[in-house]
Design a protein around this motif. Structure first.
Motif, PDB file in Angstrom:
ATOM      1  N   LEU A   8     -65.686  44.398 -17.425  1.00  0.00           N
ATOM      2  CA  LEU A   8     -65.786  45.317 -18.561  1.00  0.00           C
ATOM      3  C   LEU A   8     -66.151  46.731 -18.133  1.00  0.00           C
ATOM      4  CD1 LEU A   8     -65.672  45.809 -21.581  1.00  0.00           C
ATOM      5  CD2 LEU A   8     -68.045  45.026 -21.748  1.00  0.00           C
ATOM      6  N   PRO A   9     -67.248  46.961 -17.348  1.00  0.00           N
ATOM      7  CA  PRO A   9     -67.539  48.343 -16.929  1.00  0.00           C
ATOM      8  C   PRO A   9     -66.446  48.939 -16.051  1.00  0.00           C
ATOM      9  CG  PRO A   9     -68.976  46.779 -15.805  1.00  0.00           C
ATOM     10  CD  PRO A   9     -68.291  46.037 -16.890  1.00  0.00           C
ATOM     11  N   ILE A  10     -65.744  48.100 -15.267  1.00  0.00           N
ATOM     12  CA  ILE A  10     -64.652  48.633 -14.440  1.00  0.00           C
ATOM     13  C   ILE A  10     -63.516  49.135 -15.331  1.00  0.00           C
ATOM     14  CG2 ILE A  10     -62.942  48.050 -12.692  1.00  0.00           C
ATOM     15  CD1 ILE A  10     -64.900  46.057 -11.535  1.00  0.00           C
ATOM     16  N   LEU A  11     -63.199  48.382 -16.368  1.00  0.00           N
ATOM     17  CA  LEU A  11     -62.133  48.801 -17.279  1.00  0.00           C
ATOM     18  C   LEU A  11     -62.537  50.053 -18.050  1.00  0.00           C
ATOM     19  CD1 LEU A  11     -60.970  45.323 -18.647  1.00  0.00           C
ATOM     20  CD2 LEU A  11     -59.889  46.748 -16.893  1.00  0.00           C
ATOM     21  N   ILE A  12     -63.806  50.158 -18.412  1.00  0.00           N
ATOM     22  CA  ILE A  12     -64.282  51.367 -19.087  1.00  0.00           C
ATOM     23  C   ILE A  12     -64.154  52.572 -18.154  1.00  0.00           C
ATOM     24  CG2 ILE A  12     -66.304  52.509 -20.065  1.00  0.00           C
ATOM     25  CD1 ILE A  12     -67.213  49.801 -21.114  1.00  0.00           C
ATOM     26  N   CYS A  13     -64.541  52.396 -16.902  1.00  0.00           N
ATOM     27  CA  CYS A  13     -64.408  53.479 -15.922  1.00  0.00           C
ATOM     28  C   CYS A  13     -62.951  53.885 -15.737  1.00  0.00           C
ATOM     29  CB  CYS A  13     -65.007  53.051 -14.581  1.00  0.00           C
ATOM     30  SG  CYS A  13     -66.803  52.952 -14.553  1.00  0.00           S
ATOM     31  N   LEU A 115     -69.055  48.263  -8.446  1.00  0.00           N
ATOM     32  CA  LEU A 115     -68.976  47.366  -9.594  1.00  0.00           C
ATOM     33  C   LEU A 115     -68.120  46.146  -9.270  1.00  0.00           C
ATOM     34  CD1 LEU A 115     -68.517  49.962 -12.496  1.00  0.00           C
ATOM     35  CD2 LEU A 115     -70.555  48.598 -11.987  1.00  0.00           C
ATOM     36  N   GLY A 116     -67.027  46.371  -8.543  1.00  0.00           N
ATOM     37  CA  GLY A 116     -66.205  45.235  -8.145  1.00  0.00           C
ATOM     38  C   GLY A 116     -66.946  44.274  -7.237  1.00  0.00           C
ATOM     39  N   LEU A 117     -67.699  44.831  -6.303  1.00  0.00           N
ATOM     40  CA  LEU A 117     -68.477  43.977  -5.404  1.00  0.00           C
ATOM     41  C   LEU A 117     -69.555  43.214  -6.162  1.00  0.00           C
ATOM     42  CD1 LEU A 117     -69.054  43.102  -2.496  1.00  0.00           C
ATOM     43  CD2 LEU A 117     -70.558  45.097  -2.275  1.00  0.00           C
ATOM     44  N   LEU A 118     -70.169  43.887  -7.141  1.00  0.00           N
ATOM     45  CA  LEU A 118     -71.186  43.214  -7.952  1.00  0.00           C
ATOM     46  C   LEU A 118     -70.584  42.035  -8.693  1.00  0.00           C
ATOM     47  CD1 LEU A 118     -74.019  43.061  -9.211  1.00  0.00           C
ATOM     48  CD2 LEU A 118     -73.219  44.687 -10.951  1.00  0.00           C
ATOM     49  N   ALA A 154     -60.971  43.675  -6.117  1.00  0.00           N
ATOM     50  CA  ALA A 154     -59.636  44.274  -6.100  1.00  0.00           C
ATOM     51  C   ALA A 154     -59.469  45.279  -7.239  1.00  0.00           C
ATOM     52  CB  ALA A 154     -58.578  43.172  -6.196  1.00  0.00           C
ATOM     53  N   THR A 155     -59.942  44.927  -8.421  1.00  0.00           N
ATOM     54  CA  THR A 155     -59.812  45.836  -9.564  1.00  0.00           C
ATOM     55  C   THR A 155     -60.633  47.100  -9.356  1.00  0.00           C
ATOM     56  OG1 THR A 155     -59.549  43.899 -10.986  1.00  0.00           O
ATOM     57  CG2 THR A 155     -60.005  45.996 -12.064  1.00  0.00           C
ATOM     58  N   GLY A 156     -61.853  46.943  -8.817  1.00  0.00           N
ATOM     59  CA  GLY A 156     -62.670  48.119  -8.543  1.00  0.00           C
ATOM     60  C   GLY A 156     -62.000  49.060  -7.569  1.00  0.00           C
ATOM     61  N   LEU A 157     -61.359  48.536  -6.541  1.00  0.00           N
ATOM     62  CA  LEU A 157     -60.658  49.383  -5.572  1.00  0.00           C
ATOM     63  C   LEU A 157     -59.431  50.030  -6.192  1.00  0.00           C
ATOM     64  CD1 LEU A 157     -60.889  47.122  -2.388  1.00  0.00           C
ATOM     65  CD2 LEU A 157     -62.142  49.240  -2.843  1.00  0.00           C
ATOM     66  N   ILE A 158     -58.745  49.294  -7.054  1.00  0.00           N
ATOM     67  CA  ILE A 158     -57.571  49.865  -7.726  1.00  0.00           C
ATOM     68  C   ILE A 158     -57.961  51.066  -8.580  1.00  0.00           C
ATOM     69  CG2 ILE A 158     -55.833  49.401  -9.510  1.00  0.00           C
ATOM     70  CD1 ILE A 158     -55.659  46.555  -8.385  1.00  0.00           C
ATOM     71  N   VAL A 159     -59.140  51.008  -9.168  1.00  0.00           N
ATOM     72  CA  VAL A 159     -59.619  52.140  -9.978  1.00  0.00           C
ATOM     73  C   VAL A 159     -60.158  53.256  -9.094  1.00  0.00           C
ATOM     74  CG1 VAL A 159     -61.336  52.844 -11.690  1.00  0.00           C
ATOM     75  CG2 VAL A 159     -60.098  50.687 -11.965  1.00  0.00           C
ATOM     76  N   ALA A 160     -60.889  52.904  -8.050  1.00  0.00           N
ATOM     77  CA  ALA A 160     -61.609  53.898  -7.255  1.00  0.00           C
ATOM     78  C   ALA A 160     -60.696  54.727  -6.367  1.00  0.00           C
ATOM     79  CB  ALA A 160     -62.684  53.214  -6.402  1.00  0.00           C
TER      80      ALA A 160
END
Length: 215
Positions: A8-13, A115-118, A154-160
């Motif tokens: 959820l926080p990753i998608l918000i970011c 966030l992805g790692l968390l 993976a999602t966190g890296l895709i965003v970052a």
């Protein structure tokens, strides 16, 4: 859904980063920041003296470059150092507005992988707790659980990664605009102060010759 609540926080970011990128792409268009031919046009105004408060207000509200040049024209009758100081003060405000939201974009680029790692760590902890309660069971299910946990990383890296690249891109773009705006402001400053700095013509004292003294 497979990544758990940490998604959820990753998608918000990602939504915030997308909004910032679209807004900055529109705001930092070259034609919007540095209208073509504006510097030469303003210098022509300064030469002809066709300046009034309404004209300066329109110029200041038109673009960041116009705001910078209008600040110099507003104090055009002052000494060069005071005009230069006004340009520098206005320039700081203009640059601050051009860099708006870029710190937020950089923060998203930084915290996205965290966030992805968390989410991955929490997923692995939950999976191992279930193993402790019920045994290893089916190894295929365990591998599937690990795969689902890695979705967050993976999602966190895709965003970052795009956020970081675009953050650097916008920073360099603003730096390039600052160099060109400084050049235009310097040319206008020279135009406004050329008469102030020009030395007064020296008058030669009449030479008194011997013949004129004798007469």
């Amino acid at each position: 859904m497979a990544g758990g609540w940490a998604m959820l926080p990753i998608l918000i970011c990602s939504a915030v980063a997308l909004a910032i990128v679209l807004e900055r792409c529109w705001t930092l268009r070259r034609s919007s920041v540095l209208p073509p031919g504006l510097g030469e046009e303003v210098r022509n105004w300064a030469r002809s003296g066709q300046l009034d408060p309404n004209h300066l207000s329109t110029l200041a509200n038109g673009s960041p470059l116009g705001e910078l040049l209008a600040s110099a024209l507003a104090v055009r009758n002052r000494p060069r150092e005071l005009i230069k100081e006004r340009i520098e003060d206005t320039g700081r405000h203009v640059v601050h507005r051009m860099e708006r939201y870029l710190n937020t974009l950089g923060t998203i680029a930084l915290i996205g992988p965290l966030l992805g790692l968390l989410g991955t760590v929490i997923g692995l902890i939950r999976m191992f707790m279930e193993v402790m309660r019920g045994g290893v069971g089916d190894p295929m299910k365990m591998a599937g659980g690990i795969g689902e946990a890695l979705i967050c990383t993976a999602t966190g890296l895709i965003v970052a990664i795009p956020a970081y690249v675009l953050h650097r891109y916008f920073r360099s773009k603003v730096a390039g605009y600052c160099v060109e705006m400084e050049k235009q402001a310097t040319e206008l400053l020279d135009e406004l102060t050329v008469n102030q700095t020009a030395p007064a013509p020296r008058t030669r004292a009449p030479r008194v010759t011997t013949e004129s003294s004798a007469s």
